[in-house]
Design a protein around this motif. Structure first.
Motif, PDB file in Angstrom:
ATOM      1  N   GLU A 133      -9.475  43.972  21.586  1.00 42.98           N
ATOM      2  CA  GLU A 133      -9.210  43.790  20.153  1.00 42.98           C
ATOM      3  C   GLU A 133      -9.288  45.037  19.352  1.00 42.98           C
ATOM      4  N   SER A 134      -8.392  45.388  18.698  1.00 41.87           N
ATOM      5  CA  SER A 134      -8.695  46.608  17.793  1.00 41.87           C
ATOM      6  C   SER A 134      -8.576  45.900  16.396  1.00 41.87           C
ATOM      7  N   SER A 135      -9.778  46.696  15.521  1.00 39.70           N
ATOM      8  CA  SER A 135      -9.896  46.111  14.089  1.00 39.70           C
ATOM      9  C   SER A 135     -10.301  47.521  13.504  1.00 39.70           C
ATOM     10  N   ALA A 136      -9.920  47.204  12.185  1.00 36.79           N
ATOM     11  CA  ALA A 136      -9.796  48.289  11.126  1.00 36.79           C
ATOM     12  C   ALA A 136     -11.136  48.987  11.292  1.00 36.79           C
ATOM     13  N   ALA A 147     -12.852  57.590  22.298  1.00 35.08           N
ATOM     14  CA  ALA A 147     -11.440  57.178  21.496  1.00 35.08           C
ATOM     15  C   ALA A 147     -11.529  55.740  21.253  1.00 35.08           C
ATOM     16  N   TYR A 148     -10.650  55.356  20.156  1.00 33.38           N
ATOM     17  CA  TYR A 148     -10.554  54.102  19.936  1.00 33.38           C
ATOM     18  C   TYR A 148      -9.740  53.385  21.127  1.00 33.38           C
ATOM     19  N   SER A 149      -9.940  51.977  21.374  1.00 31.76           N
ATOM     20  CA  SER A 149      -9.374  51.360  22.136  1.00 31.76           C
ATOM     21  C   SER A 149      -7.800  51.349  22.309  1.00 31.76           C
ATOM     22  N   GLU A 150      -6.995  51.595  21.154  1.00 29.85           N
ATOM     23  CA  GLU A 150      -5.530  51.789  21.327  1.00 29.85           C
ATOM     24  C   GLU A 150      -4.908  52.956  21.719  1.00 29.85           C
ATOM     25  N   LEU A 152      -3.091  56.615  26.030  1.00 28.55           N
ATOM     26  CA  LEU A 152      -3.356  57.697  26.754  1.00 28.55           C
ATOM     27  C   LEU A 152      -3.279  57.350  28.532  1.00 28.55           C
ATOM     28  N   CYS A 153      -3.656  56.257  28.749  1.00 28.53           N
ATOM     29  CA  CYS A 153      -3.521  55.484  29.967  1.00 28.53           C
ATOM     30  C   CYS A 153      -2.267  55.572  30.454  1.00 28.53           C
ATOM     31  N   ARG A 154      -1.172  55.102  29.465  1.00 29.71           N
ATOM     32  CA  ARG A 154       0.011  54.789  29.688  1.00 29.71           C
ATOM     33  C   ARG A 154       0.554  56.260  30.107  1.00 29.71           C
ATOM     34  N   ILE A 155       0.302  57.225  29.303  1.00 32.11           N
ATOM     35  CA  ILE A 155       1.047  58.385  29.553  1.00 32.11           C
ATOM     36  C   ILE A 155       0.388  59.184  30.855  1.00 32.11           C
TER      37      ILE A 155
END
Length: 135
Positions: A9-12, A72-75, A80-83
């Motif tokens: 979950e990403s939050s502000a 790093a932030y989760s998002e 980064l992992c996808r790249i």
């Protein structure tokens, strides 16, 4: 090459977290540089880095293993992992947050301990058999 990273979950008000990243690589010259450039190009500093090269496999190909930590932030971590998964140098990507990494490493350590115990038992049986046969 699916990543183990789970959607978080990403939050502000989310704070950057410490992540453990384990990469299996093809172990060719320049692979580490390609991986490091992905981090530097996105302004992510590598906190710690350790690499093992040329772990020979059954089919005589060579694979390396790179373990590193970064904040790093989760998002951003997911991106980064996808790249990293798309790089020719990378065979597999595993990424998990610090708290999950500790549990995963604990489970791995228990598995290794059990395996070593089994190997020690086999060695003792073999030594006993050898002594018996040499009498």
């Amino acid at each position: 090459m699916p990543s183990i990273l789970k959607e978080h979950e990403s939050s502000a008000n989310e704070e950057p977290r410490l992540w453990l990243l384990v990469l299996t690589t093809r172990d060719h010259p320049g692979d580490t540089a390609a991986i490091a450039s992905i981090f530097s190009g996105r302004g992510i500093q590598i906190d710690s880095f350790i690499g093992f090269g040329s772990m020979g496999t059954e089919d005589d190909s060579h694979e390396g293993r790179i373990m590193l930590t970064f904040y790093a932030y989760s998002e951003r971590c997911q991106h980064l992992c996808r790249i990293l998964e798309s790089l020719e140098a990378v065979i597999a990507v595993r990424c998990c947050p610090q708290d999950a990494a500790v549990n995963e490493l604990r489970l791995k350590a228990q598995s290794i301990k059990m395996l070593l115990g089994t190997m020690e038992e086999k060695r003792q049986v073999m030594n006993t058999l050898e002594r018996y046969l040499n009498k």
